[in-house]
Scaffold this motif. Structure first.
Motif, PDB file in Angstrom:
ATOM      1  N   ALA A 245       0.829  -0.906   0.176  1.00 20.21           N
ATOM      2  CA  ALA A 245      -0.260   0.046   0.495  1.00 20.21           C
ATOM      3  C   ALA A 245       0.855   1.083   0.076  1.00 20.21           C
ATOM      4  O   ALA A 245       0.310   2.367  -0.565  1.00 20.21           O
ATOM      5  CB  ALA A 245      -1.262   0.355   1.114  1.00 20.21           C
TER       6      ALA A 245
ATOM      7  N   THR B  38     -10.847   0.342  -2.773  1.00 21.76           N
ATOM      8  CA  THR B  38     -12.077  -0.462  -1.525  1.00 21.76           C
ATOM      9  C   THR B  38     -13.548  -0.410  -1.944  1.00 21.76           C
ATOM     10  O   THR B  38     -14.058   0.135  -3.270  1.00 21.76           O
ATOM     11  CB  THR B  38     -12.369  -0.293  -0.165  1.00 21.76           C
TER      12      THR B  38
ATOM     13  N   GLN C 173      -5.806  -8.220  -0.401  1.00 19.27           N
ATOM     14  CA  GLN C 173      -5.857  -7.663   0.239  1.00 19.27           C
ATOM     15  C   GLN C 173      -5.334  -5.862  -0.235  1.00 19.27           C
ATOM     16  O   GLN C 173      -4.254  -5.296  -0.762  1.00 19.27           O
ATOM     17  CB  GLN C 173      -5.662  -6.558   1.589  1.00 19.27           C
TER      18      GLN C 173
ATOM     19  N   THR D 188      -9.532  -2.405   8.640  1.00 19.42           N
ATOM     20  CA  THR D 188      -9.287  -2.937   8.730  1.00 19.42           C
ATOM     21  C   THR D 188      -8.534  -3.533  10.106  1.00 19.42           C
ATOM     22  O   THR D 188      -8.069  -2.552  10.670  1.00 19.42           O
ATOM     23  CB  THR D 188      -8.169  -3.492   7.699  1.00 19.42           C
TER      24      THR D 188
ATOM     25  N   TRP E 172      -5.451  -1.734   0.471  1.00 18.21           N
ATOM     26  CA  TRP E 172      -6.160  -0.776   0.768  1.00 18.21           C
ATOM     27  C   TRP E 172      -6.909   0.248  -0.730  1.00 18.21           C
ATOM     28  O   TRP E 172      -6.665   1.674   0.137  1.00 18.21           O
ATOM     29  CB  TRP E 172      -5.669  -0.971   1.800  1.00 18.21           C
TER      30      TRP E 172
ATOM     31  N   LEU F 259     -10.033   2.614   6.805  1.00 20.33           N
ATOM     32  CA  LEU F 259      -8.736   2.617   5.165  1.00 20.33           C
ATOM     33  C   LEU F 259      -9.930   4.139   4.448  1.00 20.33           C
ATOM     34  O   LEU F 259      -9.268   4.343   3.530  1.00 20.33           O
ATOM     35  CB  LEU F 259      -9.859   1.618   4.502  1.00 20.33           C
TER      36      LEU F 259
END
Length: 581
Positions: A77, A136, A131, A149, A133, A171
């Motif tokens: 991320a 979303t 995942q 999260t 980030w 997030l």
């Protein structure tokens, strides 16, 4: 004593040999297994503690693995956010270049489109172990229970039981794009706009939307103007005479009770006054508008009339030729703001001055232009409110206050009636004399009660100052919609917008960096903790191999001696049996 039935020596030797053999077996087991306490039979208390700690050791080792996974997720991320920041810097530079006259904006737009596509690609690909980030899919990204999260941080054992401590990551502070809006490169749906009319919005000349930090309604001194016509020549006995009245109550204000007629003063202008004010060289002649204003101001002041005369300048600070104003000074001690000339007579010429009057308005009245808005969770509005010269008071409200006041759950203020209720809940305790009324679906009037406040003119005002919203500035555009060809008039707006979202992206990268730092520290701590647990368990149940091996050797020697002792004890009875043969 020697007995054929009982061999006491053999019995004693056998008992000793058994004890030595048992100790030797236990020591042999310790040497073979490495454990001093191998099972519950060895020491139930220590075995129980050690077994529990072994279980915790495995759990903490699993936490370490989870931290490694979290570190990888955060690192991906961060790289995506860092790359986005660089692209936004290039994007802003190209927008600035497009503002230059004569440039080919269509070519620059093609470059901008490529940069927009690159940001989209970065956001969609910055994924690790499923995942992502930066891109979303939350129904409401500003709902903290949805848009977060949790990363496993540590395993904890307490008297109440075991638990996992977590690091929560919001997030909403990281997502570049969200499926329902609210990503930092999308228009922020939390925009409260004009706060129901509490503030105003306008374009700053470059089509850039600006929200005011104050919204005041104020009045000034009553006055009227006239244009000078002259010159005026006074001979002996010639005069200009009139009555001037200041600060009368205005019947249109609806004030209760008797209306004060104001303070009236008789004014006479003659040659002596002209020569005194302008000098004897004037010879009783007022030649210019500035001379006339000077003479009027002198006599209005010296007579204590409470009025004054003035000239004007325009916005460039150039004089407005021949324009003269008569103003009340509002120093009469009365509540009104009025100035008027009556009973005007002249044996020369009036110089343009004639019977005229003006009432100032009451400043304690403001109309709010209502539009519906919503206060989201986490949004807080602050402002100061004041009336006239009373000290202002500070107020704040958020979604909880809105919902409690209006009996709602979504923080929405949807009608002017609800806005009236909200303002009353905020202000009525401190300002009981301020009337708040929704006079239409789009207007809310706020004014002081004339029964408690009769004043008008300068010094009277009502309104809001220091207006702020804790989440602002916020983006009001969508990054992917920027088009300098279709909207060249919005280039300045686009530049400001990209600057705002760049700052938000920098904040997001800082958050990820601090999270990486914490994960690293927590991972190091987990490793040290597992090492400490291993040492602690070892101290409880591990065997001291030096001691055990030495003791085993001694016990083996004792076993040999015990066998010899038993053999000697049995030999005595054999000798007796030989005598009986």
């Amino acid at each position: 004593m020697t007995s054929l039935l009982t061999n006491a020596g053999a019995i004693s030797a056998l008992s000793t040999l058994r004890s030595i053999t048992r100790s030797a077996d236990q020591t042999q087991a310790q040497v073979a297994s490495g454990y001093r306490i191998a099972d519950a039979a060895d020491n139930a208390a220590y075995w129980s503690i050690a077994t529990t700690m072994r279980s915790d050791h495995k759990a903490i080792s699993a936490v370490g693995d989870a931290l490694n996974l979290a570190d990888a997720t955060v690192a991906v991320a961060y790289e995506g956010m860092s790359a986005t920041i660089d692209i936004l810097a290039d994007f802003k530079a190209k927008l600035v270049a497009s503002a230059e006259p004569g440039v080919d904006r269509s070519k620059i737009q093609k470059e901008l489109d490529q940069l927009k596509d690159q940001v989209s690609a970065i956001a969609s690909s910055a994924s690790f172990a499923g995942q992502n980030w930066l891109s979303t899919e939350f129904p409401d990204i500003y709902d903290d229970t949805q848009a977060k999260t949790s990363l496993v941080a540590s395993f904890t054992r307490q008297q109440s039981g075991v638990s996992l401590d977590r690091m929560d990551v919001q997030l909403s502070k990281l997502a570049l794009f969200n499926s329902t809006g609210g990503g930092m490169l999308q228009a922020d749906p939390r925009d409260p706009k004009t706060l129901g009319g509490i503030r105003t919005e306008y374009n700053n000349g470059n089509n850039h939307l600006v929200r005011s930090t104050s919204n005041l309604r104020a009045a000034t001194y009553a006055s009227f103007d006239f244009n000078f016509s002259g010159p005026l020549s006074f001979n002996a006995g010639e005069t200009i005479a009139f009555d001037i009245t200041v600060d009368a109550d205005n019947p249109a204000d609806g004030l209760p009770g008797a209306q004060n007629p104001g303070k009236t003063t008789g004014i006479v202008i003659d040659r002596a006054l002209v020569d005194t004010v302008l000098g004897v060289g004037a010879n009783g002649v007022i030649s210019t508008y500035t001379d006339y204003a000077q003479v009027l101001n002198s006599i209005l002041g010296s007579s204590g009339s409470g009025a004054r005369a003035t000239t004007y300048r325009d916005y460039r600070n150039d004089p407005i030729i021949d324009r003269i104003g008569i103003w009340t000074q509002q120093n009469s001690g009365l509540d009104g703001s009025f100035v008027g000339v009556t009973n005007m007579t002249s044996t020369v010429s009036s110089g343009g001055l004639g019977n005229s009057s003006d009432f100032s308005q009451r400043g304690q009245e403001i109309a709010l232009n209502f539009t519906p808005f919503r206060i989201f969770d986490g949004v807080e509005v602050s402002f100061n409110f004041g009336v006239n010269n009373s000290p202002t008071q500070a107020y704040t409200f958020n979604s909880d206050f809105v919902n409690t006041t209006l009996g709602k759950t979504d923080g929405g203020i949807d009608t002017s009636g609800e806005m009236e209720t909200l303002l009353r809940a905020l202000l009525s305790t401190d300002w009981p004399d301020v009337n708040i009324d929704a006079t239409s679906g789009s207007t809310i009037m706020m004014e002081t009660d004339v029964n408690a406040d009769r004043k008008s003119g300068s010094g009277t005002y009502i309104g809001f100052t220091g207006i702020s919203v804790n989440i602002e500035p916020i983006p009001t555009l969508n990054f992917l919609d920027i088009d300098i060809v279709a909207n060249p008039q919005l280039i300045e707006t686009y530049i400001n917008y990209v600057d705002v979202v760049s700052e938000r992206a920098i904040d997001g990268a800082a958050l990820l960096g601090s999270l990486q730092s914490r994960i690293g520290m927590q991972s190091d701590f987990a490793e040290r903790l597992t090492d400490s647990l291993e040492r602690g368990i070892g101290k409880l149940v591990d065997s001291d191999m030096n001691e055990a091996s030495t003791r085993l050797k001694a016990l083996q020697t004792q076993q040999q001696l015990g066998v010899q002792a038993l053999s000697i004890a049995n030999a005595a009875n054999q000798n007796i049996l030989q005598l009986l043969q």
